[in-house]
Design a protein around this motif. Structure first.
Motif, PDB file in Angstrom:
ATOM      1  N   THR A 315      70.979  57.359 -54.599  1.00  0.00           N
ATOM      2  CA  THR A 315      72.419  57.250 -55.418  1.00  0.00           C
ATOM      3  C   THR A 315      72.739  58.012 -56.745  1.00  0.00           C
ATOM      4  N   TYR A 374      73.366  47.620 -40.998  1.00  0.00           N
ATOM      5  CA  TYR A 374      73.140  49.076 -41.237  1.00  0.00           C
ATOM      6  C   TYR A 374      74.399  49.895 -41.214  1.00  0.00           C
ATOM      7  N   ASN A 378      76.654  51.911 -44.378  1.00  0.00           N
ATOM      8  CA  ASN A 378      77.026  53.213 -44.741  1.00  0.00           C
ATOM      9  C   ASN A 378      78.593  53.566 -44.160  1.00  0.00           C
ATOM     10  N   LEU A 557      71.749  56.570 -39.460  1.00  0.00           N
ATOM     11  CA  LEU A 557      73.075  56.395 -39.971  1.00  0.00           C
ATOM     12  C   LEU A 557      73.127  56.638 -41.529  1.00  0.00           C
ATOM     13  N   LYS A 558      72.151  56.663 -42.132  1.00  0.00           N
ATOM     14  CA  LYS A 558      72.179  57.022 -43.588  1.00  0.00           C
ATOM     15  C   LYS A 558      72.423  58.541 -43.808  1.00  0.00           C
ATOM     16  N   ASP A 560      73.921  60.518 -41.812  1.00  0.00           N
ATOM     17  CA  ASP A 560      75.232  60.687 -41.656  1.00  0.00           C
ATOM     18  C   ASP A 560      76.014  60.589 -42.943  1.00  0.00           C
ATOM     19  N   GLY A 561      75.769  59.297 -43.371  1.00  0.00           N
ATOM     20  CA  GLY A 561      76.735  59.045 -44.461  1.00  0.00           C
ATOM     21  C   GLY A 561      76.328  60.034 -45.723  1.00  0.00           C
ATOM     22  N   VAL A 562      75.233  60.367 -45.943  1.00  0.00           N
ATOM     23  CA  VAL A 562      74.843  61.370 -47.013  1.00  0.00           C
ATOM     24  C   VAL A 562      75.874  62.673 -46.663  1.00  0.00           C
ATOM     25  N   ARG A 565      79.356  62.236 -47.188  1.00  0.00           N
ATOM     26  CA  ARG A 565      79.698  62.133 -48.665  1.00  0.00           C
ATOM     27  C   ARG A 565      79.602  63.521 -49.513  1.00  0.00           C
TER      28      ARG A 565
END
Length: 630
Positions: A315, A374, A378, A557-558, A560-562, A565
């Motif tokens: 974060t 999950y 995300n 999934l995480k 991809d989110g990073v 972002r």
């Protein structure tokens, strides 16, 4: 001062000491059993030979503790039993055939391993034999130690016999059937007899440990590696169920350090054993079809760790300079292949579920939350991911087919025929917009009336033609609608996305049949292909059955989110800033050009929804249009 940490330290220390003592007792017991078996075999061999001294034979058998008394009758019975049976002291099994001794000799390791393991596997499948073995081994731990030694020995033979050096290439044939896969009953029974404490590997894992050590030694002997301490095993399943293992050496100490940090971050530990466990369980982290692709993915992850990009997964981790460095790295290293970028970043992702202890070489079982949780965490919706991907594939397939057809015929008649042949333009002369748009699932606030207004405002339809569609009008709207559904996260048709795609199609010159039409269409196809690679990864995760959704899927999934972002933040931060305050809304502007995003721009970082520049576009809408926001 709190005594809790101190007491916890004492307890943990006591547990470690107990575990070490238990391991030492077990090792001593196994060594003692091997020694006794050696004495017994030597005594039987002397007794059966014509020139052998029977008194020496008797003393050896007595010393082994496996032959009862030393009177000649007992000794003769013992030897007779050896001829017709095999086993452990009073626990004997009939030899299945006369050539038993010959078939378990180590001169043919594959035959020896297969013969012994298959025979014991058949024995332990019988409930009465399992019970007999349990009772005997409980009363005679030295015999159980000898039994375990035999399982490991013949398991090693079974693997060694399948691994041969190719006489032409000099490479070691690495595909083999693991004895634990071929003789499940035997190895399950071994684990049942020898349950391990928490965090300790199963008894059957020793066969894998031995196989890894021997494979590394063989690779060292043939000169494929130079340092066993830096060599690790990548293991995968082939289509026919075999295990395929490859030895990879990390010669660069900086790479090895980064690999250790990744392994430690995921709960495996940074030492060689921990890193090997991490690599063995690599399928928990990322998808890979074979050792080569897994190694390539892991190398990219190691390089990212060396740059410090793992901080970006935390974060508010990292800073703007690192954001830009990471975005540039992803573009240079992977280009438009978002799938490869996500897979490579996944090993740097830490999940709460990673705090579960690693047990042996087996995949760790953890309790996962529902898959939808999950996705939501995300910024995604599982069912909408499926809808969007399927819409993307439909639009991409039709765009490619259309592009191929237009290469051969660029006339207005050819355009109509081509589009209709690939599924566009389902209405003929006189079609009604209400009927046309009714075939699509629309987003909230979108209906036939609002979509008609968008088409008229964008200049794609006149108010008159909106009431009575021509074939070419129907073709325009159908293609734009499919493309709009493909870029919307829900896979639904929305006013905003529809307008953007109409403008993009207008930029191609497609509907006026100009020569540049195919070139413009090619750019649209390229944009859709780039977005498709990312959607493909998410689609695969969304399709995983609920009972099989695990840490790998959550990690992807995480990751991809990073990446989304960071790329979004970098796009906003590096976009050209206007040199002057943008004119107020409603004030016309000149010199605007249509950007590939579908918006008009003045080249100074300002975007507008109309050619006159009277309606500014939000940064969020621009990011979404270029596929940087879900």
């Amino acid at each position: 001062m709190s005594w809790v940490p101190f007491l916890q330290g004492v307890v943990e220390g006591k547990r470690e000491m107990d575990a070490e003592a238990a391991a030492q007792r077990k090792a001593n017991m196994e060594a003692d059993a091997a020694k006794k078996k050696l004495l017994f075999d030597a005594g039987v061999g002397i007794f059966k030979s014509k020139e052998g001294d029977k008194n020496v034979a008797a003393q050896l058998i007595k010393a082994s503790g496996m032959g009862g008394g030393v009177d000649w009758t007992t000794l003769a019975n013992t030897v007779n039993n050896v001829d017709s049976s095999f086993g452990y002291n009073q626990l004997q099994f009939p030899k299945p055939f006369k050539k038993w001794e010959e078939d378990i000799r180590p001169d043919n390791k594959l035959r020896a391993g297969g013969t012994w393991l298959r025979t014991m596997n058949d024995i332990v499948r019988k409930p009465e034999e399992r019970q007999r073995m349990r009772e005997h081994f409980f009363q005679n731990p030295q015999d159980f130690a000898a039994f375990k030694t035999d399982v490991f020995t013949y398991g090693d033979y079974y693997i060694d016999g399948q691994r041969k050096i190719n006489p032409v290439s000099g490479e070691i044939e690495s595909e083999y059937i693991h004895p634990q896969d071929a003789y499940k009953s035997l190895f399950n029974f071994l684990n049942e007899l020898d349950p391990q404490a928490e965090n300790q590997p199963k008894a059957s894992d020793q066969v894998t440990v031995n196989a890894h050590a021997k494979l590394i030694q063989k690779e060292l002997n043939v000169g494929n590696i130079s340092s066993p301490d830096k060599a690790f095993i990548f293991s995968f399943r082939t289509e026919d169920g075999k295990r395929k293992e490859s030895v990879v050496e990390f010669a660069d100490p900086n790479q090895l350090d980064a690999l250790g940090r990744i392994s430690a971050n995921l709960g495996y530990g940074a030492d060689k054993e921990g890193v090997q466990k991490f690599i063995t369980n690599f399928s928990d982290v990322a998808r890979a079809e074979d050792a080569e692709s897994a190694y390539s993915t892991l190398l990219s992850a190691v390089e990212m760790e060396q740059f410090g990009f793992g901080d970006l997964a935390r974060t508010m981790g990292g800073n703007q300079a690192m954001n830009q460095q990471f975005a540039n790295y992803v573009q240079e290293e992977f280009g438009g292949d978002r799938r490869a970028a996500i897979q490579a970043y996944a090993p740097l992702i830490k999940l709460k579920e990673d705090n579960v202890p690693v047990i042996g070489f087996n995949k760790r079982r953890v309790k996962m939350k529902p898959a939808d949780d999950y996705f939501k965490a995300n910024g995604l919706n599982r069912s909408q991911v499926i809808d969007q991907y399927e819409a993307n594939q439909t639009a991409l397939r039709q765009l490619k087919q259309l592009d191929e057809l237009l290469k051969n015929d660029n006339t207005p008649t050819g355009l109509k025929a081509a589009m209709q042949s690939v599924g566009f333009g389902i209405f003929g002369e006189g079609g009604q917009l209400q009927q046309f748009f009714g075939s699509f699932e629309t987003a909230e606030g979108t209906d036939a009336a609002t979509l008609t207004e968008v088409a008229v405002r964008s200049g794609f339809l006149s108010p008159e033609s909106a009431k009575n569609l021509s074939v070419i009008d129907s073709l325009k709207l159908s293609l734009a609608a499919q493309m709009a559904r493909a870029v919307d996260p829900s896979g639904r048709l929305s006013n905003q996305d529809f307008e953007i795609q109409l403008r993009r199609l207008g930029q191609t010159g497609l509907f006026v049949s100009k020569p540049q039409a195919t070139a413009g269409l090619g750019q649209v196809i390229s944009d859709f292909e780039n977005n498709s690679t990312r959607l493909a990864v998410l689609y695969e995760v969304a399709q995983v059955p609920a009972g099989e959704f695990g840490k790998r899927e959550a990690r992807i999934l995480k990751a991809d989110g990073v990446i989304r972002r960071i790329e979004s933040a970098n796009y906003v931060a590096t976009a050209p800033k206007p040199s002057v305050e943008p004119p107020a809304a409603e004030e016309p502007k000149t010199g605007l050009v249509l950007d590939p995003s579908g918006y008009y721009t003045d080249g100074q970082g300002n975007f507008f929804t109309d050619e006159q520049g009277t309606n500014p576009a939000s940064p969020e809408a621009v990011l979404k249009a270029i596929g940087m926001e879900s």
